[in-house]
Design a protein around this motif. Structure first.
Motif: not given
Length: 369
Positions: A167-175, A284-291
């Motif tokens: 939903q947010s373009k402000d997130i650069s990665f998620i763990v 399946k919509k998450v395109k930013i880096p994921v750990l």
């Protein structure tokens, strides 16, 4: 079956009676003041919900511009330290990250400690809006590099982080720390079975309880009205008790008390959302880096089923920056553990495995270069 039902009434780790504490346990990893970094108590507003949330922002130094992460707690009402089982995992994690150059915002869940709002009426989607408000707050701070804001979610927090990310373009990665990759009803059935086995419950009792709960979950999945669901659950449970007169209810409960406890557990907005929710549809919509990390001995969000589902979903998203890891010997709290059973959590002195801390930091450092 008594042992099984006692376990199932307290599914969520944050509210389980196994965490009752008689004496203050030894927690050698907890940081002590004065901290070697800047720490500030803060408040920010979720405009959508009309509530203020309270938390703590830690910065490597008072002056400077730093990458930042927001910590998202697991299920149940939790304070900013994700305090449970006599441990403060988020205090230890935030201390470690801040000492290593990462700013950290952690906050009390809505309706908990110093935060406003009603936790009992909130779903994971509502809690995601609290995270979005935390992101908006960080963007107002001159010390934060707004291009390098990430989310770290534990357990249910690992469900919420992807919701915010798409939903947010402000997130650069998620763990995702012990985050789910399969639907809530499947998670609960596996979790209940493994915890019951670790607690010495017989196979017959486990199978019987599984049949009961499959029916309960089917009722929840089909429901769209909580009041109707309460009636359906009451009818189902009353029928079960009538057909099983020898059933031993936990803690010497009457039939009415037992039925009421089950209704209070399952007929809630949060549980309705969780049982129906399939993380794959978001991942399946998450395109930013994921750990995505899981402990090998996690009995609550099992590594095999969940990590495989997360990996497949991210591949569908054509995500080219994902790291999926199962860490040996660690439980759901990322402690070094013998069995992984929740009963061990408070007995273990360690709050956070150094291996897990190092993996998280190493990966984040790569993302924020």
């Amino acid at each position: 079956m008594k042992k099984v039902i006692q376990l199932l009434i307290a599914i969520l780790i944050s509210s389980s009676p196994i965490f009752a504490q008689d004496i203050k346990p030894n927690r050698p990893q907890e940081p002590q003041k004065p901290y070697p970094y800047y720490s500030e108590d803060v408040r920010f507003k979720n405009k959508q919900a009309g509530i203020h949330l309270a938390g703590t922002l830690t910065l490597p130094k008072k002056e400077g511009i730093f990458p930042a992460v927001i910590l998202i707690t697991g299920s149940g009402p939790q304070n900013r330290n994700e305090e449970l089982a006599g441990h403060k995992p988020f205090l230890v994690l935030s201390d470690f990250l801040t000492k290593n150059g990462i700013a950290v915002l952690r906050y009390d869940d809505r309706g908990t400690a110093m935060s406003e709002g009603n936790f009992n009426s909130a779903t994971s989607a509502d809690l995601a809006s609290d995270v979005e408000s935390a992101v908006a707050y960080l963007k107002t701070r001159k010390e934060i590099d707004s291009r390098k804001i990430g989310l770290i979610g534990h357990s249910e927090g690992g469900l919420i982080a992807p919701l915010v990310a798409i939903q947010s373009k402000d997130i650069s990665f998620i763990v995702m720390l012990g985050g789910p990759g399969i639907p809530g009803d499947k998670i609960l059935l596996i979790q209940q079975k493994l915890i019951a086995e670790a607690s010495g419950v017989s196979k017959e009792e486990i199978k019987a309880t599984e049949r009961i709960n499959k029916k309960i979950f089917d009722l929840v999945k089909k429901s769209s009205d909580i009041e109707v669901l309460k009636t359906d659950l009451r009818d189902h449970l009353q029928k079960f008790l009538n057909e099983n007169p020898d059933f031993k209810k936990p803690d010497h409960m009457t039939a009415d008390e037992f039925i009421r406890s089950q209704i209070e557990t399952y007929a809630t907005p949060w549980m309705q959302y969780f049982i129906k929710y399939n993380p794959v549809n978001t991942l399946k919509k998450v395109k930013i880096p994921v750990l995505a990390l899981n402990g090998e001995k996690d009995l609550q969000i099992t590594p095999k089923e969940n990590l495989n589902a997360i990996k497949k979903a991210l591949r569908k998203a054509r995500n080219r920056n994902m790291t999926i890891m199962e860490l040996p010997d660690l439980n759901h709290l990322f402690q070094e553990s013998d069995t992984g059973a929740p009963q061990e959590y408070k007995k273990i002195e360690q709050t956070y495995s150094p291996t897990a801390l190092k993996e998280i930091l190493h990966w984040i450092k790569i993302q924020v270069k």
